[in-house]
Scaffold this active site. Structure first.
Site, short mmCIF file in Angstrom:
data_model
loop_
_atom_site.label_atom_id
_atom_site.label_comp_id
_atom_site.label_asym_id
_atom_site.label_seq_id
_atom_site.Cartn_x
_atom_site.Cartn_y
_atom_site.Cartn_z
N TYR A 1 0.82 -1.22 0.00
CA TYR A 1 0.00 0.00 0.00
C TYR A 1 0.85 1.26 0.00
O TYR A 1 0.60 2.18 0.78
CB TYR A 1 -0.90 0.05 1.24
CG TYR A 1 -1.83 -1.12 1.40
CD1 TYR A 1 -2.82 -1.38 0.46
CD2 TYR A 1 -1.72 -1.97 2.50
CE1 TYR A 1 -3.68 -2.46 0.60
CE2 TYR A 1 -2.59 -3.05 2.65
CZ TYR A 1 -3.56 -3.28 1.70
OH TYR A 1 -4.40 -4.34 1.84
N TYR B 1 -14.55 -4.36 3.25
CA TYR B 1 -13.21 -4.80 2.86
C TYR B 1 -13.12 -6.30 3.06
O TYR B 1 -13.36 -6.79 4.17
CB TYR B 1 -12.11 -4.10 3.69
CG TYR B 1 -10.75 -4.63 3.31
CD1 TYR B 1 -10.11 -4.20 2.15
CD2 TYR B 1 -10.14 -5.63 4.06
CE1 TYR B 1 -8.89 -4.73 1.75
CE2 TYR B 1 -8.91 -6.17 3.68
CZ TYR B 1 -8.30 -5.72 2.53
OH TYR B 1 -7.10 -6.25 2.13
N ASP C 1 -17.78 -12.52 7.21
CA ASP C 1 -16.33 -12.39 7.19
C ASP C 1 -15.90 -11.86 8.56
O ASP C 1 -15.99 -10.68 8.84
CB ASP C 1 -15.91 -11.44 6.06
CG ASP C 1 -14.40 -11.23 5.99
OD1 ASP C 1 -13.69 -11.73 6.90
OD2 ASP C 1 -13.93 -10.57 5.05
N LYS D 1 -6.59 -13.27 10.71
CA LYS D 1 -6.02 -12.25 11.61
C LYS D 1 -5.59 -12.79 12.99
O LYS D 1 -4.45 -13.19 13.13
CB LYS D 1 -6.99 -11.06 11.74
CG LYS D 1 -7.18 -10.30 10.41
CD LYS D 1 -6.47 -8.98 10.37
CE LYS D 1 -6.21 -8.48 8.97
NZ LYS D 1 -7.37 -8.15 8.16
#
Ligand SMILES: *Cc1c(COP(=O)(O)O)cnc(C)c1O
Length: 423
Positions: free
Chosen positions: A23, A151, A245, A274
């Protein structure tokens, strides 16, 4: 990239010409800060400075860094068997973890498919939802409905279900599959609008995909369990699968172990990653309900799910995940998340009156200060590092997602750095 200072470690200087950063417009980006060690909620920099970590390494390190129990499990597993292929061979860490995940997830979410990253876990969920229709003989139902502000990852299939403005839809126009994107049904009007979309597109759709309770990387925007109840009802009415999600929300981040359990809304598929290994190794899981799995259980070989990442079910990563689940059982993580929520609410509240601040909000161990306009990230991050904290704003969002084990005084260091730097 800015020229290096002589004090920088030489591995940084040597590698900088060869590493492609995430990014980042690398020509303009500031140098990444060299880290030599981590411990608890602290990041040690090469020049000896210590930073209190407000981000837990992209929300993964829920028990803080270097937890001795995870380290010990990893050491043992490393000696026994760091890796073995998952096709045709079985090993205890992955089978044990699947049984434990099935036990702690609500309802009949009890069939675990492993992968190594969140994006791939979402892709697998999408693939399951699409093939579910093929296997049950419903042709033409291959689209996914997702939401503005979402996202779900950076791979090609997941980019297509991210927010169309924030995501990379325009850049990749013509390359991404066209999905259907709607507003979350937050009120009667958006609820009616969503129903209209489903009436129009229901027969092309196979599933609704949503980040439950919090849209994370899309802007740290919260919604209530009511929104999820509406989605479940609409999914049932239009015969759609509901995919949660929970890559961000899973493992205590919103205050409960999983958003599906705390909202009382049961999805058909859930994705996890995560914090799954307590922030130590890459691992992800797509967990399907028996409804979904049953459509793949047949006498026809072509009904099988044709997917199998090389490092699927990696024993080291699964051992770390099992050790992380031990810690959720033995230590009061959810109480810690609740205490963090209270402290964040109290200590971030003064930011609300600052010039340029639009909103302050907290859910579980997530604290958000939303600005009127995008932050000058470079200047703000320098101000944070000067105050001894690691906080990485994006767009208009300055946020904290600390380790659930962070000490109250460390958390105060983080919140006062935000209030100070924004003032
Ligand atoms: C981070 C994230 C992903 C992508 O996970 P990666 O491991 O970065 O591929 C997907 N969905 C949500 C909700 C996430 O927070």
């Amino acid at each position: 990239m800015a020229p290096q200072k002589p004090s920088e470690p030489d591995w940084l200087t040597r590698g900088l010409e060869h590493v492609w950063l995430p990014y980042a417009q690398m020509k303009l980006a500031p140098l990444p800060a060299p880290v030599v060690a981590t411990r608890g909620s602290q990041i040690m920099l090469a020049d000896g400075r210590k930073l209190v970590d407000g981000v837990a390494s992209w929300w993964t390190a829920c028990h803080g860094y270097n937890h001795p129990h995870i380290a010990e499990s990893l050491r043992k597993q490393l000696e026994r068997m760091p890796h073995v292929m998952f096709g045709g061979l079985a090993h205890e860490p992955a089978y044990e973890l699947a049984a434990r995940l099935a036990k702690i997830l609500p309802g009949n979410l009890d069939r675990v498919f492993y992968s190594e990253s969140g994006s791939v876990a979402v892709e697998v969920a999408m693939k399951m939802a699409i093939q579910y229709r093929l296997n049950t003989g419903e042709r033409g139902r291959s689209k996914i409905l997702s939401f503005r502000g979402a996202y779900h990852g950076d791979t090609l299939a997941t980019m297509a279900v991210c927010d169309p403005e924030e995501g990379m839809h325009s850049l990749f126009r013509g390359v991404l599959p066209e999905q259907i994107i709607a507003d979350l049904p937050r009120d009667d009007e958006s609820h009616a609008a969503l129903r209209a979309v489903l009436e129009r597109h229901g027969r092309e759709l196979t599933a609704i995909l949503v980040e439950p309770l919090v849209q994370g990387a899309g802007g740290m925007v919260f919604h209530s369990a009511l929104v999820l109840q509406r989605l479940r009802k609409l999914a049932d009415e239009f015969d759609l699968l509901l995919i949660f999600d929970e890559i961000f929300t899973g493992f205590g981040r919103t205050g409960g172990m999983f958003a599906c359990a705390s909202s009382g809304v049961l999805p058909d598929i859930i994705t996890l990653s995560k914090a799954l290994t307590g922030g130590t190794l890459p691992l992800a899981a797509t967990v399907a309900s028996s409804l979904v799995f049953d459509a793949f259980w047949s006498d026809r070989p072509e009904d099988a799910l044709m997917h199998g990442p090389t490092f699927m079910g990696n024993p080291l990563a699964c051992a770390a995940a099992n050790a992380s689940l031990d810690l959720f059982e033995r230590e009061p993580r959810l109480e810690q998340a609740t205490a963090i929520a209270k402290q964040l609410a109290r200590e971030l509240e003064p930011c609300r009156t600052l010039k340029g601040v639009r909103d302050v909000r907290v859910m579980g161990a997530i604290g958000v200060v939303e600005l009127d306009s995008p932050a000058e990230r470079g200047a703000l991050m320098k101000a944070f590092i000067d105050r001894g904290v690691w906080i990485r704003p994006f767009g208009r969002i300055v946020y904290l997602t600390p380790a659930l084990t962070i000490r109250p005084d460390e958390l105060t260091t983080l919140t006062s750095a935000i209030c100070d730097a924004l003032a």
